[in-house]
Design a protein around this motif. Structure first.
Motif: not given
Length: 399
Positions: A332-336, A345-349
């Motif tokens: 879900v994250f990787m596609r968004a 955004m990876s750090a926040v995720y």
């Protein structure tokens, strides 16, 4: 010419990185972390002799780890990504050395280095995956990554507790150092390239608080975080309070390690859940997994400390359903996420992992003041039911 540079003949022979490359790296990293996953809470409990104190210790460590995670993009921008990954591996090894002191201070430092190392490895590996794997293959790659780590998370906790119980700290934590060395050698052999858009020392570091604001402004990223946070809350609870359930009810530390190993043995089902996600869609599959996991947690709460083996069996059923979220959730994250925002955004995720180690122990420390471990499992069951509702209501059908 004397100035001509000749590369060793084996260098061009290294294959382009694919799903199996990242699955192998993650599997070795998993061995380095899984081998002491059950040893650390048991060692902490033996040092503190109090379940609430253990919860507070995990809370403090997770809070510190959260700060490190939010500043990780600044390190990635300042230094090459490969050096941040390398530092993460070294941090795991240093953490193992700290645990060897068998003191409260050493326990604290060991847990801190372990969290910092895991943060660096998680963020950088996800960035490498998004750079080298096509979006249409994210579900396949993630389910393969989970499945390949099955052996590590299955045998690691039991082996670690066995070494700790029969041969002492040096044997248990020495395994961590060995796998860290193997991981570092593999990583540099594969020579993963950094994203050319992120050049060390050139791009301007961004404010971590601004990154959080940008993340929260995107509904799909918020939902991806909630899904990841829910599943990670279970694993935090399972790794910490599963062994404590076994030890505090007289089943023994080895039983705690075997419980964790049995749950991790189910990771191989990630391949089945990946097929289910491709067949039925990620949305209904993940919503079903959340609902089923909440029901089995309520069952574990009902058995509680009165019937610890039955409660442990229910926790194993919960693990089976949560693995579906491991296999599908991160897609879900990787596609968004937008390509130019991936490091930030990876750090926040990634804060889902830090907060899942921070907030549950904090909440459980209050729950344990009024109820036993059954109250812990019931609280988590309610939260996973809420996560299932979010997934079913807001996740796009076409994902």
């Amino acid at each position: 010419m004397s100035t001509q540079v000749r590369h060793p003949i084996w260098l061009p022979a290294v294959r382009a990185p694919g799903a199996s490359t990242f699955a192998l790296l993650y599997a070795v990293e998993s061995f380095a972390r899984a081998s002491v996953a059950s040893v650390i809470p048991i060692q902490a409990y033996e040092l503190l002799h109090d379940k609430q104190a253990v919860s507070l210790l995990y809370t403090f460590v997770a809070l510190t780890g959260l700060s490190v995670t939010l500043f990780m993009p600044m390190l990635i921008v300042r230094f090459a990504r490969r050096w941040v990954y390398t530092a993460g591996v070294v941090s795991l090894a240093i953490g193992a050395a700290m645990f060897l002191t068998d003191t409260l201070a050493g326990q604290l430092l060991g847990m801190l280095f372990r969290v910092m190392g895991a943060s660096a490895l998680s963020i950088t590996l996800n960035l490498y995956i998004m750079d080298h794997i096509a979006k249409t293959r994210f579900i396949e790659a993630e389910s393969m990554r989970m499945a390949w780590s099955t052996l590590a998370w299955t045998g690691g906790p039991t082996i670690g507790v066995f070494l700790y119980s029969h041969f002492g700290l040096w044997a248990a934590y020495g395994v961590v150092v060995v796998f860290c060395a193997i991981l570092l050698a593999l990583f540099w052999y594969f020579r993963l390239s950094d994203d050319k858009a992120i050049r060390p020392g050139v791009a301007k570091p961004t404010n971590p608080l601004a990154n959080i604001g940008r993340f929260l402004a995107q509904p799909r990223l918020r939902l991806a975080w909630a899904i990841a946070f829910g599943r990670s809350c279970f694993w935090t609870t399972f790794f910490v309070y599963g062994p404590i359930l076994m030890v505090s009810t007289g089943q023994g530390s080895l039983a705690g390690g075997m419980l964790v190993s049995a749950g991790n043995a189910l990771l191989f089902s990630a391949l089945l859940w990946g097929k289910a996600g491709r067949r039925f869609g990620a949305r209904p599959t993940m919503a079903f997994a959340f609902a089923a996991a909440s029901l089995t947690l309520f069952a574990a709460a009902a058995f509680g400390e009165v019937a610890p083996l039955a409660a442990g069996g229910c926790l194993l059923l919960t693990a089976f359903f949560v693995i579906a979220l491991d296999a599908l959730g991160s897609t879900v994250f990787m596609r968004a996420v937008r390509v130019h925002e991936r490091p930030q955004m990876s750090a926040v995720y990634r804060t889902y992992l830090d907060l899942s180690e921070l907030l549950p122990p904090l909440v459980y420390s209050v729950v344990l003041a009024f109820a036993g471990l059954g109250g812990v499992f019931a609280t988590l069951g309610l939260f996973l039911a809420f996560c299932g509702w979010l997934t079913w209501t807001y996740l796009p059908k076409g994902l």
